[in-house]
Design an enzyme around this catalytic site. Structure first.
Site, PDB file in Angstrom:
ATOM      1  CE1 TYR A  34      38.329  47.685  48.683  1.00  0.00           C
ATOM      2  CE2 TYR A  34      36.700  45.937  48.566  1.00  0.00           C
ATOM      3  CZ  TYR A  34      37.251  47.090  48.051  1.00  0.00           C
ATOM      4  OH  TYR A  34      36.724  47.632  46.912  1.00  0.00           O
ATOM      5  NE  ARG A  53      42.795  42.307  44.327  1.00  0.00           N
ATOM      6  CZ  ARG A  53      41.631  42.302  43.678  1.00  0.00           C
ATOM      7  NH1 ARG A  53      41.570  42.702  42.428  1.00  0.00           N
ATOM      8  NH2 ARG A  53      40.531  41.906  44.273  1.00  0.00           N
ATOM      9  NE  ARG A 102      42.458  62.174  62.859  1.00  0.00           N
ATOM     10  CZ  ARG A 102      42.949  63.293  62.319  1.00  0.00           C
ATOM     11  NH1 ARG A 102      43.557  64.192  63.089  1.00  0.00           N
ATOM     12  NH2 ARG A 102      42.822  63.530  61.030  1.00  0.00           N
ATOM     13  CE  LYS A 152      39.016  44.425  46.316  1.00  0.00           C
ATOM     14  NZ  LYS A 152      38.158  45.200  45.421  1.00  0.00           N
ATOM     15  CD  GLU A 184      39.433  50.575  38.236  1.00  0.00           C
ATOM     16  OE1 GLU A 184      39.481  49.336  38.292  1.00  0.00           O
ATOM     17  OE2 GLU A 184      40.156  51.318  38.931  1.00  0.00           O
ATOM     18  CG  LEU A 208      41.713  46.368  41.960  1.00  0.00           C
ATOM     19  CD1 LEU A 208      42.622  46.824  43.098  1.00  0.00           C
ATOM     20  CD2 LEU A 208      40.423  45.824  42.511  1.00  0.00           C
TER      21      LEU A 208
HETATM   22  N1  PLP Z   1      38.054  47.736  39.827  1.00  0.00           N
HETATM   23  C1  PLP Z   1      37.645  48.242  40.998  1.00  0.00           C
HETATM   24  C2  PLP Z   1      37.774  49.709  41.239  1.00  0.00           C
HETATM   25  C3  PLP Z   1      37.088  47.406  41.966  1.00  0.00           C
HETATM   26  O1  PLP Z   1      36.670  47.916  43.148  1.00  0.00           O
HETATM   27  C4  PLP Z   1      36.950  46.022  41.697  1.00  0.00           C
HETATM   28  C5  PLP Z   1      36.382  45.089  42.686  1.00  0.00           C
HETATM   29  O2  PLP Z   1      35.963  45.460  43.750  1.00  0.00           O
HETATM   30  C6  PLP Z   1      37.382  45.538  40.454  1.00  0.00           C
HETATM   31  C7  PLP Z   1      37.946  46.423  39.550  1.00  0.00           C
HETATM   32  C8  PLP Z   1      37.269  44.076  40.095  1.00  0.00           C
HETATM   33  O3  PLP Z   1      38.223  43.311  40.770  1.00  0.00           O
HETATM   34  P1  PLP Z   1      37.975  41.773  41.106  1.00  0.00           P
HETATM   35  O4  PLP Z   1      37.728  41.096  39.783  1.00  0.00           O
HETATM   36  O5  PLP Z   1      39.229  41.332  41.725  1.00  0.00           O
HETATM   37  O6  PLP Z   1      36.783  41.708  41.996  1.00  0.00           O
END
Ligand code: PLP
Length: 288
Positions: A34, A53, A102, A152, A184, A208
């Site tokens: 996503y 991304r 499935r 993501k 994070e 991420l």
């Molecule tokens: N880290 C995680 C785990 C996230 O889910 C997100 C955004 O959803 C981010 C960092 C921040 O990423 P972005 O700046 O691309 O929204």
């Protein structure tokens, strides 16, 4: 809420009429990726970064991108227009589609196309969010997610649990910790500021690679601020001058408390609010 028009596999439909199969691999296996792109002044912020991304996430999972970047931009813009969004977000999800049954094995991408869903989230006042004046409080939790957090995926159960743990503790969010170092936030990247230096974890498979992170670090360097990409601990964060998070929907948000310990004087400092201002101003200029 006002009935939204959403996008599903080429069609624009009222939200109540948009349907996905029970065999969809996003539903059965969390086999999907996503993106969330914010909208300010009715325009898309950092669209290019999100599109790049998205392609990378699809490549890493051997998923065939069913939509070109130009078409994707067009769908984003059309949803903004149809739903009259001035400030808010566009959520985009692409899954490995819906085979006949499935099965753990991936379906043949030639016969089973990916599912593409997009919808808007109207958030008037997103940029002027009063929370940014006060900052947010976080707790630390163990990071027990899988090893490819750079992709993501829609596998968001643990981050959801983290938000619930934060809520139960009476705070706003959780910072995840692995081997003693902050990875994070549940849905954002984490930073501290010490002696004028901005410190954040380097880009590896452990986090991420935030699109907002990339932009904010670039603006910080352009403003002659020092950026240090290295690991840091919760203790170091509690002892920092400032802390903050970044994400597409929170932009730059000060963090004023970690595990009950106040950061600095417990109010947003000077660096995070300044970065927020620069980020909003510069991103609006190049929004499309
Ligand atoms: N880290 C995680 C785990 C996230 O889910 C997100 C955004 O959803 C981010 C960092 C921040 O990423 P972005 O700046 O691309 O929204």
């Amino acid at each position: 809420m006002h009935m939204r028009t959403v996008y599903v596999n080429g069609d624009y439909l009222p939200e109540t009429e948009a349907k996905v199969s029970i065999f969809d691999r996003g539903f059965l296996m969390a086999d999907g990726v996503y993106e969330v792109t914010s909208v300010l002044d009715g325009k898309l912020i950092d669209f290019d970064g999100h599109a790049v991304r998205l392609q990378r996430s699809l490549d890493e999972l051997d998923m065939k991108n069913p939509i070109t970047k130009d078409d994707l931009l067009e769908v984003h813009r059309e949803l903004v227009r149809l739903n009259g969004i001035e400030e808010g977000m566009i959520y985009l999800q692409i899954t490995r589609g819906a085979p006949d049954d499935r099965d753990f094995a991936f379906p043949d991408p030639e016969t089973v196309p990916c599912t593409v869903v997009l919808f808007t989230q109207n958030k008037p006042g997103l940029a002027a969010n009063p929370v940014a004046q006060k900052g947010i409080k976080v707790i630390s939790i163990e990071d027990i997610r899988w090893g490819r957090r750079d992709i993501k995926t829609v596998q968001l159960l643990y981050p959801s649990m983290g938000k619930m743990m934060a809520k139960a503790a009476g705070v706003d969010d959780a910072w995840m910790v692995q081997d003693g170092f902050v990875t994070e936030g549940t849905s954002n990247n984490a930073y501290i500021v010490k002696d004028g230096k901005i410190i954040t974890r380097p880009k590896t498979n452990d986090i991420l690679h935030g699109i907002t992170r990339a932009a904010v670090l670039r603006f910080a360097e352009e403003a002659q601020m020092t950026v240090e990409e290295r690991n840091f601990t919760i203790e170091e964060a509690q002892d920092a001058d400032e802390a903050f998070i970044t994400s597409a929907s929170t932009f730059v948000m000060p963090v004023v408390e970690i595990d009950g310990a106040q950061i600095g004087d417990g109010k947003p400092g000077s660096v995070a609010p300044r970065l927020r201002e620069i980020y909003l101003e510069e991103s609006r200029k190049v929004a499309i």
